[in-house]
Design an enzyme around this catalytic site. Sequence first.
Site, PDB file in Angstrom:
ATOM      1  N   PHE A  65       0.808  -1.210   0.000  1.00  0.00           N
ATOM      2  CA  PHE A  65       0.000   0.000   0.000  1.00  0.00           C
ATOM      3  C   PHE A  65       0.844   1.265   0.000  1.00  0.00           C
ATOM      4  O   PHE A  65       0.332   2.364   0.076  1.00  0.00           O
ATOM      5  CB  PHE A  65      -0.925   0.021   1.220  1.00  0.00           C
ATOM      6  CG  PHE A  65      -1.988  -1.042   1.166  1.00  0.00           C
ATOM      7  CD1 PHE A  65      -2.476  -1.484  -0.050  1.00  0.00           C
ATOM      8  CD2 PHE A  65      -2.490  -1.608   2.317  1.00  0.00           C
ATOM      9  CE1 PHE A  65      -3.458  -2.461  -0.118  1.00  0.00           C
ATOM     10  CE2 PHE A  65      -3.467  -2.583   2.270  1.00  0.00           C
ATOM     11  CZ  PHE A  65      -3.957  -3.015   1.042  1.00  0.00           C
ATOM     12  N   VAL A 106       7.077   3.165   3.821  1.00  0.00           N
ATOM     13  CA  VAL A 106       7.072   3.594   5.214  1.00  0.00           C
ATOM     14  C   VAL A 106       8.396   4.300   5.491  1.00  0.00           C
ATOM     15  O   VAL A 106       9.462   3.802   5.107  1.00  0.00           O
ATOM     16  CB  VAL A 106       6.903   2.405   6.176  1.00  0.00           C
ATOM     17  CG1 VAL A 106       6.914   2.877   7.625  1.00  0.00           C
ATOM     18  CG2 VAL A 106       5.600   1.664   5.879  1.00  0.00           C
ATOM     19  N   LYS A 124       3.520   6.027   7.359  1.00  0.00           N
ATOM     20  CA  LYS A 124       3.033   5.168   6.282  1.00  0.00           C
ATOM     21  C   LYS A 124       2.367   6.053   5.231  1.00  0.00           C
ATOM     22  O   LYS A 124       1.306   6.628   5.456  1.00  0.00           O
ATOM     23  CB  LYS A 124       2.034   4.152   6.843  1.00  0.00           C
ATOM     24  CG  LYS A 124       1.497   3.151   5.825  1.00  0.00           C
ATOM     25  CD  LYS A 124       0.566   2.166   6.533  1.00  0.00           C
ATOM     26  CE  LYS A 124      -0.017   1.155   5.568  1.00  0.00           C
ATOM     27  NZ  LYS A 124      -0.937   0.211   6.254  1.00  0.00           N
ATOM     28  N   ASP A 138      -4.760 -10.284   8.284  1.00  0.00           N
ATOM     29  CA  ASP A 138      -3.458 -10.319   7.603  1.00  0.00           C
ATOM     30  C   ASP A 138      -2.325 -10.469   8.615  1.00  0.00           C
ATOM     31  O   ASP A 138      -1.306  -9.783   8.542  1.00  0.00           O
ATOM     32  CB  ASP A 138      -3.258  -9.060   6.755  1.00  0.00           C
ATOM     33  CG  ASP A 138      -2.174  -9.250   5.695  1.00  0.00           C
ATOM     34  OD1 ASP A 138      -1.855 -10.412   5.379  1.00  0.00           O
ATOM     35  OD2 ASP A 138      -1.646  -8.248   5.193  1.00  0.00           O
TER      36      ASP A 138
END
Length: 676
Positions: free
Chosen positions: A370, A373, A387, A484
Site C-alpha cells: 500500500f 514507510v 506510512k 493479515d
Amino acid sequence: MIVILLLTLGFTPIAAEPWQICGDAAMNYTTNSTYHGNLELLSTKLTHNATTSPYHYATASAGAAPDTVYGLALCRGDVNATACGACVATASLGAQQLCPYRADATVFYPTCRLRFSGKNFLHPDDYSQIVDGVVNTMNTTDTTNTAPALPDWDSGNAESVAGITEIVRELLQETARQAAYSSGARMFATGRMDVGGGFPTLYSMAQCVPALTHRDCSSCLQVISFMATDNFAGRRGGRLLALWCNLRYDTDHFYDGDPTVTVVSPVKEVVPPAVLAVTRRKHKRGMIKVVLPLLASIIGLIISFIFIKRRRIKGNGSQDKHTKMNVKEDEAIVWGLEGRSSEFMIYDFPQVLEATANFSAENKLGQGGFGPVYKGRFPDGLEIAVKRLASHSGQGFTQFKNEVQLIAKLQHTNLVRLLGCCSQEEEKILIYEYLPNKSLDLFIFDETRRPLLYWNRRLAIIEGIAQGLLYLHKHSRLRVIHRDLKASNILLDHEMNPKISDFGLAKIYSTNDTEVNTERIVGTYGYMAPEYASEGLFSIKSDVFSFGVLTLEIVSGKRSSSLHRCGDFINLLGHAWQLWKDERWLQIVDVSLDIECHTLEIMRCINAALLCVQENAADRPTMSDVVAMLRSEGMTLTEPKHPAYFHIRVTEEEDISIVTEPSSVNDMTMSALRGR
C-alpha cells in the site's frame, strides 16, 4: 564479511587488549608473496589516511586481482591524529602477528580497530551484512559469579537489578541515538549519567564507521545495545565491539573530554527506599509551598489549551473538501473526532514533510503493497513511522478510513500505537509510533539475527501476539478480525516486545457473528485459513489459523513457504504435523535454540500451533484457549488432526498479499499483488 562482537566485563578481565578474530585458515598467504607485499602497502595507506582524514577513518585497497587486499581502519572519536596514526600502525602489525598468515583478520585496540581481507567487504549491500558473523564471548575469571559489582549493591535485591539494567539501557540507547543522528558524519558520541543513591557515575561511548547511513548506524547500535542489556545486567562495565559499530560503558571516565550527552537516570528504584522516605519528608513542606502558587496558573493554562484545541477540532471536523483536511463533509467522522484518544493528532502535510526530510530515501524503512514507510522525527524529538499510502496502491479512502477508525480506538501493549494521520489531496498518511527493531520477519528468517531470539524471547513474542489477538477478538470495544496476521506485520519495540500492526485489511464483527461471507478475499497465502481462501468465509478462527502458522515459523525459524519437499509433505504445516505424529517434533525446532531446558514449553507451543491450523475451523481453539494453553503447564492439550494445506505446496511466489473483489467504478480496490 567478518564482524566480531566481544563482551568484556569491567571488573573481571582475563584477556589483555587487543582482541582479534582470524579468518578462515584455508585462506592463508605466504611470506614474501604478492599478497604479503600488497598487505604491507595497504598498512602504509591505512595509517596515512586515518591520520589525515577528518574523522580518523580510512579505507583502502592495494594490488591487483587475485591478490588485492582491502582494508578499513577507524580510530576512536576522542583521540588526536598522532595517537590515531600510532594505533593504526600498531594494529596493522598486530593483526599479522595475532593472525599469522591469515588473509582475513580483524583486530580491536583500545583506541582503534582495523580489518584487512582478500574479499571486498567495504560496501555492505544491506544491513544484514553489517551484523553478519557476530561472535559473542564473555571474559570473566569466574564463570559462576554473576553477582553485581557496583558499590553498595545488594546482590539479593531483584528490584535493584531491574533498576540498574534499565539505567544502563537508557544510557546506551541515548548515547547510540546521539552517535547515529546528532553527530553528523562523525558518528561518535560519549555520555554520562549520574545515577545517585550511592551508586557511581556511569560513562558511555558509541561509534559507527562514518561510511554508514544514519539509519544503518542506528540499527547496528540498536542490535548490540539490546545484547548489552542482556549480557551486562548488574555489572559495572562492559563493551561490545563490532567492525561497523561499537558501544561501551563503565564507572571509569575512560574517554577524553566532556560527554556529548548527559542522560538523566530514569529509574527511581535505584534510590534506597529509606533514603527516599527521608528525602520526601524533608522536602514535603517546601514542595507544597512551591507547588501551590503554581497550581492555579497551570490549571488556567490547561483550560485555555483544551478550549483552543476543541475549537480547532470542531473547525476541522466541519470543513469541506477545500480545507486542509480535504475530505467530504459526510466523511469527517472518519477521523473519530468524537471518540478518539486524546493523544491522537491530525497533522498538516508540511509537518510530515519536515519530519521525514521530504520523504528522503535515507529515511525509508520499507516498501509495502500500500506504499512506503518512512522514519521521521518531530522537532520535539519524537520518533515516528510514517506510512505514506500510494495513490496507485488500491488502498483508497475507504481502507484509509478503516485503519484510522480501528487503530485510534484500540489500546493494548501488543498493538502498534497510531499517533495520528494526515490527508491532503492525494496524500493519505498514517503516523505510528516508531519501533526500532522493525518487524519480526527480519529476525526469524535471517541467519545472522535469528540467534538473538533465544527461546525465552521467542516464547514472550508468541505470548504477546496471542494477547494482542485476544484483545482484538474479545476485550476491545470493537470486535476486530485482523485478516493479515504474519511475521512482517509483527513489529518489535526496543525490548523486543511484539506489536501487531497493519490494520488496513481488518474487519469489525458483531459478537453474534460466527462466520461472515465476503467476495473480497484479502490476506497472504500461506497464512490464510482454507475456508477463507476458497469460500470467502472469515471469522476469529481465521486469525487463529494465521497465528498457528506464525507460531510454527517462530519455533522453526523457517518460512511457511520454505519447505518444498519433506518426505511426503511439501510445506511447513504438513512437515510439522508428520514430525509430531512420529514423535520427532524436535527436528522442526530451530537449531540455534538451546532446547534442553525448555523441551516441555517448546512441545506445548508446537502442539498449540498445530491445533490452530486444523482444516476445520470448528476444531481450532479460540485465542482465549490458546492463551490458556501457553500459560498453564498442567493443562492437557488435545492431539491435533492433520492440518489444512498439508498436501499443498505454497511457494514463495504464491506467498503474497492479494485483494480480489468485483470491480466498481465508485469503490477502487487493490488489484496488485504484494510480495513478501
